[in-house]
Enzyme design. Sequence first.
Site, short mmCIF file in Angstrom:
data_model
loop_
_atom_site.label_atom_id
_atom_site.label_comp_id
_atom_site.label_asym_id
_atom_site.label_seq_id
_atom_site.Cartn_x
_atom_site.Cartn_y
_atom_site.Cartn_z
N CYS A 198 0.84 -1.21 0.00
CA CYS A 198 0.00 0.00 0.00
C CYS A 198 0.87 1.25 0.00
O CYS A 198 0.46 2.30 -0.52
CB CYS A 198 -0.96 0.00 1.19
N HIS B 86 -1.62 1.19 7.70
CA HIS B 86 -2.06 1.06 6.32
C HIS B 86 -2.07 2.44 5.68
O HIS B 86 -2.47 3.43 6.29
CB HIS B 86 -3.46 0.45 6.27
#
EC number: 3.4.19.12
Length: 490
Positions: free
Chosen positions: A150, A444
Amino acid sequence: VSDLLFQAKSCICHMCGAHLNRLHSCLYCVFFGCFTKKHIHEHAKTKRHNLAIDLLYGGIYCFMCQDYIYDKDMEQIAKEEQRKAWKLQAFTPTVVSHYQCTMTGIGEKYSTWEPTKRELELLRHNPKRRKITTNCTIGLRGLINLGNTCFMNCIVQALTHTPLLRDFFLSDRHKCEMQSPSSCLVCEMSTLFQEFYSGHRSPHIPYRLLHLVWTHARHLAGYEQQDAHEFLIAALDVLHRHCKGDDNGKKANNPNHCNCIIDQIFTGGLQSDVTCQVCHGVSTTIDPFWDISLDLPGSSTPFWPLSPGSDGSVVNGESHVSGTTTLTDCLRRFTRPEHLGSSAKIKCSGCHSYQESTKQLTMKKLPIVACFHLKRFEHSAKLRRKITTYVSFPLELDMTPFMASSKESRMNGQYQQPTDSLNNDNKYSLFAVVNHQGTLESGHYTSFIRQHKDQWFKCDDAIITKASIKDVLDSEGYLLFYHKQFLEYE
């Protein structure tokens, strides 16, 4: 002309001996010269021979107009000679590579587009230029997470929506000079732009990009979660080196003397003024930068008092709420004079001895894209933590107060509105924000990107959803990307 195109493979520049670098032939005499290195330009200026032919494409260049002359008869001759060259080389345009085409000097594998009768009919009935509507989703495409990637996906989204970088790649401006184009990160980025703006809706799988990153930035290899800021700097560094090609590798190691597209867009100049406290002599250095890292309240680094902030004033379009830190606050702290103290004395060229001094950073040259890195991850001998302090950032940013030319307008680090604050060259628009959710150990990355003016979307790997401006401005913010307003075309 036919003979020149046919013999292009054996031609070399009469000045440097190269057979690449967009070789052109003078149409007045027997002379071949590089267009890229401007050897053909020097010949044209010296001899006043103002017409030359591009031996790769067959185009005629006029040095008086400083542009190519598009003549139907000449283009037809060029196409015929290219077909002959394909037959002689026993290649077919569908299988030969771009690299093979360039090395053999017989033109690109892509044939020029010519409208069919049906298309000409449509153009006659629809003369108005087609524009991308505000509800168009072209350019929006998710990216598959290949295992904690990510950090890469959010930076790719920011780069592919950088207005001037998008214009460069969608104009097919990159000409690879590397011996192995398959290992060129710029070629892969070019392919990535084509994928993003192809209109396909299915998420893209960036496995080739990941492989090239692992190859050229080995400290990022592996499936562990990496830092998005570190990836951005590594990606810009590799792109910068690959833009120049192997022949100019040494030159590319100095971003201050590079004119590649990466440095044209992302490189700025940071001025450092060190002032001796005894003789008040000033020593000035200017260093290139790709981003600005800003300290935040809550870190172990003492934060400069926020001013103004408690009076409810509005600075740089930021509405101050009591206790709220703004991007302008962080920039004022970054550019304030700092007393170096007795433990960090420098040798003054005026006093010829070690003296205490003050240091102040300002912007000598602003980049087209200003990237601000909010230092949310603190690593020290005692601490490893994430700083979650909310920082308010504006949609539009004026960098005039932080320029070296505006230094006089600030007395002892106190902000004063400069008289030239209406300078449009220093005004920026926000177009991408990278965020980090979670802790330092487990988190994240997502990003917000601007598709059109005031049209924002949240990119969470393969999932893209509509976002409001409030969603963007209320987000925590880790990397903030601003683009110079007068160079945007939206």
